[in-house]
Write a protein that holds these residues in place. Structure first.
Motif, PDB file in Angstrom:
ATOM      1  N   SER A   1      50.998  53.438  60.214  1.00 11.54           N
ATOM      2  CA  SER A   1      50.433  52.875  61.442  1.00 11.54           C
ATOM      3  C   SER A   1      50.289  51.362  61.373  1.00 11.54           C
ATOM      4  CB  SER A   1      49.072  53.514  61.729  1.00 11.54           C
ATOM      5  OG  SER A   1      48.172  53.275  60.652  1.00 11.54           O
ATOM      6  N   LYS A   2      50.115  50.828  60.164  1.00 13.32           N
ATOM      7  CA  LYS A   2      49.961  49.373  59.993  1.00 13.32           C
ATOM      8  C   LYS A   2      51.257  48.716  59.502  1.00 13.32           C
ATOM      9  CE  LYS A   2      45.024  49.734  58.857  1.00 13.32           C
ATOM     10  NZ  LYS A   2      44.948  51.201  58.730  1.00 13.32           N
TER      11      LYS A   2
ATOM     12  N   ASP B   1      43.447  56.938  59.522  1.00 12.05           N
ATOM     13  CA  ASP B   1      44.820  57.068  60.031  1.00 12.05           C
ATOM     14  C   ASP B   1      45.225  58.530  60.231  1.00 12.05           C
ATOM     15  OD1 ASP B   1      45.040  57.811  57.389  1.00 12.05           O
ATOM     16  OD2 ASP B   1      46.658  56.404  56.883  1.00 12.05           O
TER      17      ASP B   1
ATOM     18  N   ASP C   1      43.098  51.686  63.606  1.00  3.41           N
ATOM     19  CA  ASP C   1      43.290  53.136  63.627  1.00  3.41           C
ATOM     20  C   ASP C   1      42.046  53.928  64.020  1.00  3.41           C
ATOM     21  OD1 ASP C   1      45.930  52.984  62.904  1.00  3.41           O
ATOM     22  OD2 ASP C   1      45.540  53.153  60.757  1.00  3.41           O
TER      23      ASP C   1
ATOM     24  N   GLU D   1      39.392  49.148  59.453  1.00  2.47           N
ATOM     25  CA  GLU D   1      40.185  50.133  60.195  1.00  2.47           C
ATOM     26  C   GLU D   1      40.050  49.973  61.712  1.00  2.47           C
ATOM     27  OE1 GLU D   1      42.375  51.970  59.077  1.00  2.47           O
ATOM     28  OE2 GLU D   1      41.958  52.384  56.958  1.00  2.47           O
TER      29      GLU D   1
END
Length: 270
Positions: A166-167, A82, A14, A11
Motif C-alpha cells: 500500500s505504501k 494494512d 492505511d 499509519e
C-alpha cells in the motif's frame, strides 16, 4: 462481539480503511508506537482507544499489549493497519460463538500485490492465529513472531485482506531490511544457544506454528537459501499461476532472504 486490536506506527495512510472495515466493533484498540503523523488523531476521531508504547521487538511488544490493554470482550481480533476485515470474515464473526472452548482461531489471509492481484499461490503462509483469548496467547521471536496459544485451535471462515504494498515497493524493501536485521539477530541467538530443530516436526507436526518454527530453523541452515526460496515459491507453490505479480513477489522474497544472509554474515564474530 469481539474486541479489535490494531498495531500502528505512522499509519495515517492505511488506518482509515482499516478502521472502516471494523466499524461494526464498539471496542477498538489502536496500539501505537509513538507515531509522529496523524495516526493517533485518526484513531481517536474514529472512537478507538489509543495505547502507546515504544516499540522494541515484535514479540515483546505484542505480549505487553495483550497483558496491559483492558479489552471489553473475552475475544480479540488482531489486525495490522494494512489489513482489512472482508465481508466474508465479518459474517463469520457475527455468527461466532464466544462461549466455545478454544483458545484461538486461524484466519486465512489474502495478500494482494501492488496491482491488485491476489497472491494466492505465491503467499507462503496463508493461515494466521488472529482471533484469540488474550490470556491464552503469547508470542516468541523478535520478528515474524510465532503465535503460541495455550489451548486448542480451530479455523474461522472468511478472509483477512492484506495490502503489503500500500505504501509502495520502496517502503516494502525498506521495512524488510529492518526485518532482516532482527532475523539475523535471531539466527545468531540460535547459533549461540546450539538450538536444535526437528525434521519430523517440520514435516509432520499437527501444530502449524510448531511446524513453521522448525521449518524456518532448518531452512536457515541450508546453503543457497535465496535460490531455494525462489524455486519453492515458483515451482512448488506455483507462484507463476499468479502471473507476473507472483513471479515478481517470489523474486522479492528471495532478495529479502539474501538480505538476511548478508546481515547474518555482517554480525557474526570475525
Amino acid at each position: 462481539m469481539v474486541s479489535v486490536l490494531i498495531l500502528t506506527k505512522n499509519e495515517e495512510q492505511d488506518l482509515p480503511a482499516c478502521l472502516a472495515s471494523v466499524a461494526w466493533c464498539n471496542d477498538i484498540h489502536v496500539y501505537d508506537s509513538y507515531s509522529d503523523d496523524r495516526t493517533v488523531e485518526i484513531a481517536e476521531a474514529a472512537g478507538a482507544t489509543v495505547t502507546k508504547r515504544k516499540f522494541d521487538n515484535w514479540a515483546a511488544h505484542q505480549n505487553w499489549g495483550l497483558k496491559n490493554i483492558t479489552f471489553k470482550y473475552p475475544w480479540v481480533l488482531y489486525i495490522d493497519a494494512d489489513e482489512r476485515v472482508s465481508d466474508s470474515l465479518y459474517q463469520s464473526l457475527q455468527l461466532f460463538d464466544v462461549n466455545n472452548i478454544n483458545a484461538a482461531y486461524e484466519i486465512r489471509r489474502r495478500d494482494f500485490a501492488w496491482n491488485g492481484t491476489w497472491l494466492k499461490h505465491a503467499q507462503v503462509s496463508p493461515f494466521y492465529l488472529r482471533l484469540f483469548r488474550p490470556e491464552k496467547m503469547r508470542y516468541e521471536r523478535l520478528v515474524n513472531p510465532l503465535s503460541i496459544p495455550d489451548g486448542t485451535v480451530a479455523r474461522l471462515e472468511g478472509y483477512l485482506d492484506h495490502y503489503p504494498f500500500s505504501k509502495g515497493i520502496k517502503f516494502w524493501f525498506a521495512r524488510h531490511l529492518g526485518y532482516a536485521d532482527m532475523e539475523a539477530a535471531m539466527r545468531l541467538q540460535q547459533m549461540n544457544a546450539g538450538e536444535k530443530f526437528s525434521v519430523k516436526k517440520a514435516l509432520f507436526s499437527a501444530d502449524f506454528t510448531q511446524r513453521r518454527y522448525h521449518q524456518k530453523g532448518l531452512f536457515y541452515k541450508l546453503p543457497g537459501r535465496p535460490l531455494i526460496k525462489w524455486l519453492y515459491m515458483v515451482v512448488v507453490r506455483r507462484a507463476f499461476l499468479d502471473g507476473s505479480a507472483g513471479i515478481t513477489y517470489a523474486t522479492m522474497q528471495s532478495i529479502y532472504e539474501y538480505f538476511i544472509v548478508l546481515k547474518t554474515k555482517e554480525i557474526l564474530p570475525k
